[in-house]
Design a protein around this motif. Structure first.
Motif, PDB file in Angstrom:
ATOM      1  N   TYR A  49      55.629  11.903  39.309  1.00  0.00           N
ATOM      2  CA  TYR A  49      56.862  11.931  38.605  1.00  0.00           C
ATOM      3  C   TYR A  49      57.567  13.285  38.718  1.00  0.00           C
ATOM      4  O   TYR A  49      56.908  14.370  38.804  1.00  0.00           O
ATOM      5  CB  TYR A  49      56.493  11.801  37.080  1.00  0.00           C
ATOM      6  CG  TYR A  49      55.932  10.270  36.794  1.00  0.00           C
ATOM      7  CD1 TYR A  49      56.825   9.282  36.958  1.00  0.00           C
ATOM      8  CD2 TYR A  49      54.693  10.106  36.252  1.00  0.00           C
ATOM      9  CE1 TYR A  49      56.471   7.895  36.536  1.00  0.00           C
ATOM     10  CE2 TYR A  49      54.230   8.657  35.741  1.00  0.00           C
ATOM     11  CZ  TYR A  49      55.399   7.830  36.028  1.00  0.00           C
ATOM     12  OH  TYR A  49      54.736   6.564  35.775  1.00  0.00           O
ATOM     13  N   PHE A  50      58.853  13.312  38.740  1.00  0.00           N
ATOM     14  CA  PHE A  50      59.475  14.398  38.691  1.00  0.00           C
ATOM     15  C   PHE A  50      59.311  15.669  37.962  1.00  0.00           C
ATOM     16  O   PHE A  50      59.146  16.658  38.227  1.00  0.00           O
ATOM     17  CB  PHE A  50      61.042  14.054  38.687  1.00  0.00           C
ATOM     18  CG  PHE A  50      62.003  15.279  38.483  1.00  0.00           C
ATOM     19  CD1 PHE A  50      62.283  16.104  39.821  1.00  0.00           C
ATOM     20  CD2 PHE A  50      62.743  15.748  37.347  1.00  0.00           C
ATOM     21  CE1 PHE A  50      63.234  17.081  39.599  1.00  0.00           C
ATOM     22  CE2 PHE A  50      63.324  16.843  37.177  1.00  0.00           C
ATOM     23  CZ  PHE A  50      63.612  17.621  38.366  1.00  0.00           C
ATOM     24  N   ASN A  54      59.489  20.046  37.868  1.00  0.00           N
ATOM     25  CA  ASN A  54      60.573  20.317  37.626  1.00  0.00           C
ATOM     26  C   ASN A  54      60.666  22.101  37.269  1.00  0.00           C
ATOM     27  O   ASN A  54      59.435  22.598  37.251  1.00  0.00           O
ATOM     28  CB  ASN A  54      61.147  19.779  36.439  1.00  0.00           C
ATOM     29  CG  ASN A  54      60.614  19.661  35.098  1.00  0.00           C
ATOM     30  OD1 ASN A  54      59.826  20.801  35.052  1.00  0.00           O
ATOM     31  ND2 ASN A  54      60.869  18.828  34.225  1.00  0.00           N
ATOM     32  N   SER A  62      65.396  21.575  42.186  1.00  0.00           N
ATOM     33  CA  SER A  62      65.455  20.116  42.360  1.00  0.00           C
ATOM     34  C   SER A  62      65.973  19.651  43.414  1.00  0.00           C
ATOM     35  O   SER A  62      65.566  18.831  44.214  1.00  0.00           O
ATOM     36  CB  SER A  62      66.269  19.627  41.113  1.00  0.00           C
ATOM     37  OG  SER A  62      66.685  18.291  40.987  1.00  0.00           O
ATOM     38  N   LYS A  67      63.447  12.945  46.554  1.00  0.00           N
ATOM     39  CA  LYS A  67      63.451  12.262  45.067  1.00  0.00           C
ATOM     40  C   LYS A  67      63.783  10.816  45.478  1.00  0.00           C
ATOM     41  O   LYS A  67      64.468  10.575  46.580  1.00  0.00           O
ATOM     42  CB  LYS A  67      64.298  12.695  43.993  1.00  0.00           C
ATOM     43  CG  LYS A  67      64.107  14.158  43.606  1.00  0.00           C
ATOM     44  CD  LYS A  67      65.082  14.708  42.354  1.00  0.00           C
ATOM     45  CE  LYS A  67      66.365  15.065  42.794  1.00  0.00           C
ATOM     46  NZ  LYS A  67      66.449  16.281  43.750  1.00  0.00           N
ATOM     47  N   PHE A  68      63.237   9.975  44.868  1.00  0.00           N
ATOM     48  CA  PHE A  68      63.551   8.569  44.849  1.00  0.00           C
ATOM     49  C   PHE A  68      62.948   7.729  43.424  1.00  0.00           C
ATOM     50  O   PHE A  68      62.606   8.484  42.700  1.00  0.00           O
ATOM     51  CB  PHE A  68      62.579   7.817  46.204  1.00  0.00           C
ATOM     52  CG  PHE A  68      61.046   8.193  46.153  1.00  0.00           C
ATOM     53  CD1 PHE A  68      60.293   7.094  45.791  1.00  0.00           C
ATOM     54  CD2 PHE A  68      60.492   9.277  46.460  1.00  0.00           C
ATOM     55  CE1 PHE A  68      59.004   7.342  45.745  1.00  0.00           C
ATOM     56  CE2 PHE A  68      59.211   9.396  46.532  1.00  0.00           C
ATOM     57  CZ  PHE A  68      58.330   8.667  46.330  1.00  0.00           C
ATOM     58  N   PHE A  69      63.138   6.580  43.356  1.00  0.00           N
ATOM     59  CA  PHE A  69      63.208   5.943  42.203  1.00  0.00           C
ATOM     60  C   PHE A  69      62.105   4.766  42.227  1.00  0.00           C
ATOM     61  O   PHE A  69      61.942   4.034  43.445  1.00  0.00           O
ATOM     62  CB  PHE A  69      64.291   5.316  41.765  1.00  0.00           C
ATOM     63  CG  PHE A  69      65.320   6.309  41.423  1.00  0.00           C
ATOM     64  CD1 PHE A  69      65.493   7.054  40.176  1.00  0.00           C
ATOM     65  CD2 PHE A  69      66.322   6.775  42.369  1.00  0.00           C
ATOM     66  CE1 PHE A  69      66.181   8.148  40.235  1.00  0.00           C
ATOM     67  CE2 PHE A  69      67.270   7.510  42.276  1.00  0.00           C
ATOM     68  CZ  PHE A  69      67.299   8.325  41.069  1.00  0.00           C
ATOM     69  N   ASP A  70      61.278   4.481  41.299  1.00  0.00           N
ATOM     70  CA  ASP A  70      60.132   3.170  41.257  1.00  0.00           C
ATOM     71  C   ASP A  70      61.219   2.021  40.883  1.00  0.00           C
ATOM     72  O   ASP A  70      62.220   2.082  40.342  1.00  0.00           O
ATOM     73  CB  ASP A  70      58.960   3.487  40.696  1.00  0.00           C
ATOM     74  CG  ASP A  70      59.156   3.743  39.145  1.00  0.00           C
ATOM     75  OD1 ASP A  70      60.245   3.592  38.719  1.00  0.00           O
ATOM     76  OD2 ASP A  70      58.073   4.266  38.493  1.00  0.00           O
ATOM     77  N   ASN A  73      62.653   2.589  37.503  1.00  0.00           N
ATOM     78  CA  ASN A  73      63.851   3.670  37.473  1.00  0.00           C
ATOM     79  C   ASN A  73      63.304   4.763  36.964  1.00  0.00           C
ATOM     80  O   ASN A  73      64.093   5.849  36.462  1.00  0.00           O
ATOM     81  CB  ASN A  73      65.067   3.025  36.388  1.00  0.00           C
ATOM     82  CG  ASN A  73      66.332   3.553  37.177  1.00  0.00           C
ATOM     83  OD1 ASN A  73      66.545   3.574  38.269  1.00  0.00           O
ATOM     84  ND2 ASN A  73      67.383   3.840  36.181  1.00  0.00           N
ATOM     85  N   ASN A  74      62.176   5.187  37.338  1.00  0.00           N
ATOM     86  CA  ASN A  74      61.467   6.509  36.773  1.00  0.00           C
ATOM     87  C   ASN A  74      61.813   7.421  38.398  1.00  0.00           C
ATOM     88  O   ASN A  74      61.768   6.828  39.479  1.00  0.00           O
ATOM     89  CB  ASN A  74      60.029   6.549  36.797  1.00  0.00           C
ATOM     90  CG  ASN A  74      59.692   5.871  35.561  1.00  0.00           C
ATOM     91  OD1 ASN A  74      59.979   6.148  34.242  1.00  0.00           O
ATOM     92  ND2 ASN A  74      58.830   4.787  35.521  1.00  0.00           N
ATOM     93  N   THR A  75      62.053   8.742  38.232  1.00  0.00           N
ATOM     94  CA  THR A  75      62.291   9.479  39.281  1.00  0.00           C
ATOM     95  C   THR A  75      60.930  10.114  39.829  1.00  0.00           C
ATOM     96  O   THR A  75      60.321  10.663  38.991  1.00  0.00           O
ATOM     97  CB  THR A  75      63.184  10.755  38.754  1.00  0.00           C
ATOM     98  OG1 THR A  75      64.408  10.304  38.208  1.00  0.00           O
ATOM     99  CG2 THR A  75      63.658  11.558  39.884  1.00  0.00           C
ATOM    100  N   VAL A  77      59.029  12.173  42.926  1.00  0.00           N
ATOM    101  CA  VAL A  77      59.437  13.066  44.040  1.00  0.00           C
ATOM    102  C   VAL A  77      57.963  13.179  45.129  1.00  0.00           C
ATOM    103  O   VAL A  77      56.914  13.014  44.591  1.00  0.00           O
ATOM    104  CB  VAL A  77      59.626  14.652  43.598  1.00  0.00           C
ATOM    105  CG1 VAL A  77      60.754  14.591  42.885  1.00  0.00           C
ATOM    106  CG2 VAL A  77      58.306  15.123  42.889  1.00  0.00           C
TER     107      VAL A  77
END
Length: 404
Positions: A49-50, A54, A62, A67-70, A73-75, A77
């Protein structure tokens, strides 16, 4: 076929044949040293998870993360750094442990920075984290471990430059520097722009002795004598404690016999904000980048719910390989593969012979001989692929036809 399919994206590369052998050998030799110091392996995910990385955790900015999404819609990395992942694991699995925890890792990290400029975006890191010990002895052990690793892979001409973030912080506090001005001073020091630093500081409304101390970071590099000089410039407790800590670290490293491999540098202000005490980089000829980075991060684990002091390092394997190559340091690897070539009628005999050699610890390649290729072609292939010998099995005859 589209030529693009044969190429890698910018910032990544293929490693194969003898180079791959050398890389794996280097990682294996370093891993042996980490185990010899009592570290135990941990393997964390390549993406998380991002929020694990961070800026609140002090990792990469950042815009430098992939970065991408599952599907929820969780960010997510690709990890830019392994230390925060290990910190998360320690807080989760060792939450109640108060005695020292030693963990080591080996994995890939990913950083989308510098618009490449010929630099890699995918790095191999191998390193360790020493948790639940806030002593100067732990700082010294970590640095000694680094030196042991570099010596193990054949590097002899290198230097570990050691600093302490509290010297700078204490000096800023003693001089009464506000946050904005401190940020500008930090930037000058990071860029090694000491002329610009001197000009900037000369215009500040602070005491003359503080101007001299802040402008003199270019002279705060060297051995024990430099620490005494740095001590003469300050009167605040935080900076004095930092200097005394480094003297204790140096004393412990001398017990290891490693004092000749270290210098001190108070202008070293590491880019990761989670460092709280001793920081260090390792340098050698043949590479413009550090081959190792590390330091103490006593506040990082508290971000994950465990208040525990920690210190660690990461060796950048790709930079280390560049340094070894440019310094013409040979990495001895195993080229003892045996090739068995055989005709169709000798398959059973060839397989039986190959199984026997493998049971004796040999690496064996079995190739059924083709009429399209001559014996000379097989020998040339063996030379190209670093194969040590060729055994020909034809009917009942077994003979070695090539030996490196």
């Amino acid at each position: 076929m589209n030529d693009k399919l044969l190429h890698t994206p910018e910032g990544v590369r293929d490693i194969y044949n003898s180079e791959c052998k050398r890389k794996l050998k280097i990682q294996d030799e370093i891993h042996k040293i980490l185990l010899s110091y009592g570290y135990q392996d941990i393997d964390t995910p390549s993406f998380e998870y991002f929020d694990i990385f961070n800026m609140d955790k002090g990792s990469a900015p950042s815009n430098e993360m992939y970065k991408f999404f599952d599907r929820n819609n969780n960010t997510l990395v690709l990890r830019p750094d392994i230390t925060p992942s290990v910190a998360r694991c320690v807080a989760k699995y060792y939450s109640d442990e108060e005695l020292p925890i030693r963990l080591c890792y080996n994995g890939k990290t990913f950083l989308n920075a510098h618009q490449h400029q010929g630099k890699l975006s995918e790095y191999t890191q191998i390193g360790c984290e020493f948790v639940n010990d806030d002593s100067s002895a732990a700082d010294a052990e970590i640095i000694a471990c680094v030196i042991s690793c570099l010596l193990k892979v054949g590097l002899g001409d290198f230097m570990i430059e050691i600093g302490h973030v509290d010297y700078f912080k204490g000096l800023m506090s003693e001089a009464g520097i506000d946050a904005e001005t401190e940020s500008k001073i930090r930037e000058y020091i990071l860029l090694k722009n000491f002329f610009g630093l001197s000009e900037f500081v000369s215009k500040l409304n602070i005491a003359e002795n503080m101007k001299k101390a802040i402008s003199g970071f270019d002279l705060l590099f060297g051995g024990l004598d430099m620490l005494d000089h740095a001590l003469s410039l300050v009167s605040n407790e935080q900076s004095i404690e930092a200097i005394n800590r480094l003297k204790k670290v140096y004393a412990a490293l001398s017990y290891y016999g490693y004092d000749k491999y270290v210098n001190f540098d108070f202008s070293m202000i590491n880019g990761y904000n989670y460092y709280t005490g001793v920081v260090f980089n390792g340098y050698t000829y043949g590479t413009g980048e550090p081959i190792v980075k590390g330091g103490r991060y006593n506040n990082l684990l508290s971000k994950f719910g465990k208040d525990a002091p920690s210190v660690g390092f990461a060796i950048y394997v790709d930079e280390l390989m560049n340094a070894l190559m440019r310094n013409k340091i040979q990495v001895d690897v195993d080229y003892s593969n045996v090739m068995i070539i055989y005709d169709m009628d000798s398959q059973e005999n060839a397989i039986t012979h190959g199984v026997k050699l493998r049971s004796e610890g040999k690496n064996v390649e079995l190739i059924r001989q083709s009429t399209k290729h001559t014996i000379e072609e097989y020998i040339n292939y063996a030379k190209k692929m670093h194969i040590s010998s060729i055994i020909s099995i034809n009917k009942s005859e077994v003979q070695t036809i090539y030996s490196a």
